[in-house]
Design a protein around this motif. Structure first.
Motif, PDB file in Angstrom:
ATOM      1  N   PRO A 143      31.036  40.784  35.139  1.00 41.92           N
ATOM      2  CA  PRO A 143      30.206  41.440  33.977  1.00 41.92           C
ATOM      3  C   PRO A 143      29.773  42.976  34.679  1.00 41.92           C
ATOM      4  O   PRO A 143      28.914  42.967  35.478  1.00 41.92           O
ATOM      5  CB  PRO A 143      29.497  40.573  32.870  1.00 41.92           C
ATOM      6  CG  PRO A 143      29.660  39.200  34.040  1.00 41.92           C
ATOM      7  CD  PRO A 143      30.410  39.460  35.083  1.00 41.92           C
ATOM      8  N   ALA A 144      29.431  43.763  33.882  1.00 41.30           N
ATOM      9  CA  ALA A 144      29.141  45.028  34.308  1.00 41.30           C
ATOM     10  C   ALA A 144      27.288  45.746  33.945  1.00 41.30           C
ATOM     11  O   ALA A 144      26.855  44.199  33.586  1.00 41.30           O
ATOM     12  CB  ALA A 144      29.703  46.536  33.361  1.00 41.30           C
ATOM     13  N   GLY A 167      26.639  51.304  37.139  1.00 36.72           N
ATOM     14  CA  GLY A 167      28.124  51.221  37.445  1.00 36.72           C
ATOM     15  C   GLY A 167      27.989  49.810  38.276  1.00 36.72           C
ATOM     16  O   GLY A 167      29.077  49.853  38.475  1.00 36.72           O
ATOM     17  N   LEU A 168      26.888  49.280  39.053  1.00 38.10           N
ATOM     18  CA  LEU A 168      27.196  48.367  39.345  1.00 38.10           C
ATOM     19  C   LEU A 168      27.965  46.703  39.357  1.00 38.10           C
ATOM     20  O   LEU A 168      27.980  46.459  37.733  1.00 38.10           O
ATOM     21  CB  LEU A 168      26.274  47.390  40.246  1.00 38.10           C
ATOM     22  CG  LEU A 168      25.724  48.635  41.263  1.00 38.10           C
ATOM     23  CD1 LEU A 168      24.151  48.561  41.720  1.00 38.10           C
ATOM     24  CD2 LEU A 168      26.331  48.747  42.227  1.00 38.10           C
ATOM     25  N   LYS A 169      28.110  45.966  39.315  1.00 39.55           N
ATOM     26  CA  LYS A 169      28.770  44.322  38.517  1.00 39.55           C
ATOM     27  C   LYS A 169      27.667  43.165  39.041  1.00 39.55           C
ATOM     28  O   LYS A 169      26.583  43.462  40.258  1.00 39.55           O
ATOM     29  CB  LYS A 169      30.059  44.345  39.235  1.00 39.55           C
ATOM     30  CG  LYS A 169      31.067  45.573  39.218  1.00 39.55           C
ATOM     31  CD  LYS A 169      31.753  45.615  38.026  1.00 39.55           C
ATOM     32  CE  LYS A 169      32.727  45.749  38.000  1.00 39.55           C
ATOM     33  NZ  LYS A 169      33.231  46.625  36.407  1.00 39.55           N
ATOM     34  N   THR A 170      27.611  42.417  37.719  1.00 41.50           N
ATOM     35  CA  THR A 170      27.177  41.134  38.057  1.00 41.50           C
ATOM     36  C   THR A 170      28.400  40.021  39.150  1.00 41.50           C
ATOM     37  O   THR A 170      29.127  40.219  38.301  1.00 41.50           O
ATOM     38  CB  THR A 170      26.464  40.939  36.590  1.00 41.50           C
ATOM     39  OG1 THR A 170      27.097  41.011  35.814  1.00 41.50           O
ATOM     40  CG2 THR A 170      25.344  42.052  36.538  1.00 41.50           C
ATOM     41  N   THR A 171      27.767  38.660  38.967  1.00 42.45           N
ATOM     42  CA  THR A 171      28.760  38.351  38.827  1.00 42.45           C
ATOM     43  C   THR A 171      28.274  36.539  38.152  1.00 42.45           C
ATOM     44  O   THR A 171      27.102  36.234  37.710  1.00 42.45           O
ATOM     45  CB  THR A 171      29.027  37.462  40.689  1.00 42.45           C
ATOM     46  OG1 THR A 171      29.203  38.553  41.894  1.00 42.45           O
ATOM     47  CG2 THR A 171      29.418  36.148  41.199  1.00 42.45           C
ATOM     48  N   ARG A 172      29.422  36.221  37.806  1.00 40.62           N
ATOM     49  CA  ARG A 172      28.988  35.048  36.987  1.00 40.62           C
ATOM     50  C   ARG A 172      30.335  33.979  38.293  1.00 40.62           C
ATOM     51  O   ARG A 172      31.984  34.100  37.767  1.00 40.62           O
ATOM     52  CB  ARG A 172      29.886  34.475  35.322  1.00 40.62           C
ATOM     53  CG  ARG A 172      29.497  33.446  35.037  1.00 40.62           C
ATOM     54  CD  ARG A 172      29.227  33.317  33.192  1.00 40.62           C
ATOM     55  NE  ARG A 172      29.625  32.053  32.749  1.00 40.62           N
ATOM     56  CZ  ARG A 172      28.282  31.239  32.419  1.00 40.62           C
ATOM     57  NH1 ARG A 172      27.243  31.618  32.779  1.00 40.62           N
ATOM     58  NH2 ARG A 172      28.309  30.198  32.372  1.00 40.62           N
ATOM     59  N   PHE A 173      29.320  32.935  38.243  1.00 38.05           N
ATOM     60  CA  PHE A 173      30.332  31.934  39.068  1.00 38.05           C
ATOM     61  C   PHE A 173      30.661  30.219  38.408  1.00 38.05           C
ATOM     62  O   PHE A 173      29.586  29.791  38.478  1.00 38.05           O
ATOM     63  CB  PHE A 173      31.178  31.999  40.961  1.00 38.05           C
ATOM     64  CG  PHE A 173      31.657  31.488  41.258  1.00 38.05           C
ATOM     65  CD1 PHE A 173      32.426  31.217  41.860  1.00 38.05           C
ATOM     66  CD2 PHE A 173      30.566  30.324  41.866  1.00 38.05           C
ATOM     67  CE1 PHE A 173      33.364  30.529  42.765  1.00 38.05           C
ATOM     68  CE2 PHE A 173      31.274  28.963  42.556  1.00 38.05           C
ATOM     69  CZ  PHE A 173      32.584  28.902  42.639  1.00 38.05           C
TER      70      PHE A 173
END
Length: 430
Positions: free
Chosen positions: A96-97, A101-107
């Motif tokens: 997810p944004a 402009g950096l991304k985050t993470t869902r794992f």
């Protein structure tokens, strides 16, 4: 005139919040969720990992299978006192944004555990990312999640997130449904809880970087730095008390602002270097408590020095010895300025990292400098107000004794503020 109108419009557009997102628990957080379930006679662990912007940047390209194996090693399950192996069977990954402009993470991963022959005692301990700050939640069965499995964090717990990493319970075969748990797919995986991005972090991601957009962006960064300085911290009380107690001048206030600018800028660049080069050795978010501790100790030393000087002056005055006031030492002014700018703003670090990822390093560095200047302007302005207010107060006819006590009281204020900062930082360092 036309250029002025265009510049004003661009500046207004940049200052106003834009439609972007940021992690609600902060740019540094690593958030974990585990749910232990029984499907038929087998134990499963449904594991969710939510990385904010900076941990995602540090992770680089994520291989879901490799990450699942790593998570399985850190998710420790014992059955009747015996350590059991967990095996990944399914994974899902989304980015997810995030801010700037950096991304985050869902794992997400489903870990398959052992079979249950009868009622058994189990203990589960999540040791993944044990040294990172963030939300930690472990549940058994169908118990409701307070964070909706890291999708919507309770607003009243954002400043003190849940921290549960261990659970002990008894499980019986056939307790749960016979269907094994699955990871989330589609939009449910890509849309976890996020909050509005700060205006400053959004500046670096602008599509077009023409001359006037760059100028307006630097002006907006200056504005956000000034606004950020009004939030708690950054030594406003200390600067004010110091300038009042040491009979500071406007020149001293300006010098303090210059030191704050330099310290904050260097601090952001240094933390950026740590994030890029030394993240496997030094965890960046763990540096913040140490920086807080250094600031607190520094402030206590400054306050003690000022208090000793004021008491010595009062004793000399009481014995009839009159000394002319000397200018403040540059060493003490630098120390006060360093204490005000030593703690880098996380948003400034996000801007720097986003600029690196977008290949806009020079632009990102300029934005950080402009932000630091704005931060220093506010602190300098507060210092100037303190200097002018002290001068006006001294001219009041009724304040002779009160005015004579101001330097000593201000020194005590500095010492008290430093002690509060130090005591607040010690538990986090420990």
């Amino acid at each position: 005139m036309k250029r002025l109108v265009l510049l004003s419009a661009a500046f207004a557009a940049l200052v106003l919040p834009v439609a972007a997102s940021a992690h609600p628990l902060g740019n540094f957080t690593v958030n974990r969720f585990s749910r232990i379930e029984v499907a038929g006679s087998r134990i499963y662990v449904r594991y969710v990992l939510d990385l904010a912007e900076i941990p995602t940047f540090q992770a680089g390209k994520i291989d879901a299978h490799v990450y699942a194996l790593r998570i399985a090693r850190g998710a420790q399950l014992t059955l009747n006192g015996r350590r059991m192996q967990l095996v990944p069977t399914e994974t899902a990954l989304a980015h997810p944004a995030g801010a700037g402009g950096l991304k985050t993470t869902r794992f997400e991963a489903v870990l398959r555990g052992p079979m249950l022959a009868s009622r058994s005692e189990i203990e589960y301990r999540d040791t993944n990312y044990a040294d990172r700050i963030g939300w930690k939640e472990v549940l058994v069965g169908s118990a409701p999640s307070r964070s909706h499995e890291l999708r919507a964090y309770p607003k009243d717990l954002l400043s003190s997130p849940l921290s549960v990493t261990t659970v002990r319970t008894s499980l019986t075969p056939g307790e749960g449904p016979g269907i094994a748990p699955h990871v989330t797919r589609g939009t449910g995986l890509r849309a976890p809880d996020r909050v509005a991005d700060s205006g400053f972090a959004s500046l670096v991601g602008r599509d077009q970087l023409g001359f006037w957009v760059i100028v307006a962006s630097l002006g907006a960064a200056l504005f956000w730095g000034m606004a950020h300085a009004l939030s708690p911290g950054h030594g406003k009380t200390i600067v004010t008390a110091y300038l009042v107690g040491q009979r500071g001048t406007p020149r001293h206030a300006a010098l303090l602002g210059l030191v704050v600018t330099a310290t904050h800028t260097v601090g952001v660049f240094a933390l950026g270097a740590v994030t890029l080069l030394l993240s496997r050795i030094i965890v960046p978010d763990q540096l913040y408590p140490w920086l807080n501790l250094v600031s607190g100790v520094l402030v206590v030393l400054i306050g003690a020095s000022v208090l000793r000087a004021r008491l010595r002056h009062r004793r000399a005055h009481a014995h009839g010895h009159h000394h002319h006031d000397h200018d403040l030492s540059r060493r003490s002014i630098v120390a006060v300025g360093v204490s005000g700018g030593l703690l880098p703003c996380p948003s400034a670090l996000v801007v720097l990292l986003a600029a690196i990822s977008l290949h806009r390093v020079a632009f990102g560095m300029l934005l950080v400098v402009a932000f630091s200047v704005g931060l220093a302007l506010t602190i300098t302005g507060i210092g100037l107000a303190a200097v002018l207010a002290r001068g006006a107060f001294r001219r009041l006819s009724f304040g002779g004794r009160v005015v004579s006590l101001l330097p000593t009281v201000s020194a005590l204020v500095i010492v008290a503020a430093g002690l509060v900062m130090t005591l607040h930082a010690l538990p986090k360092v420990g």
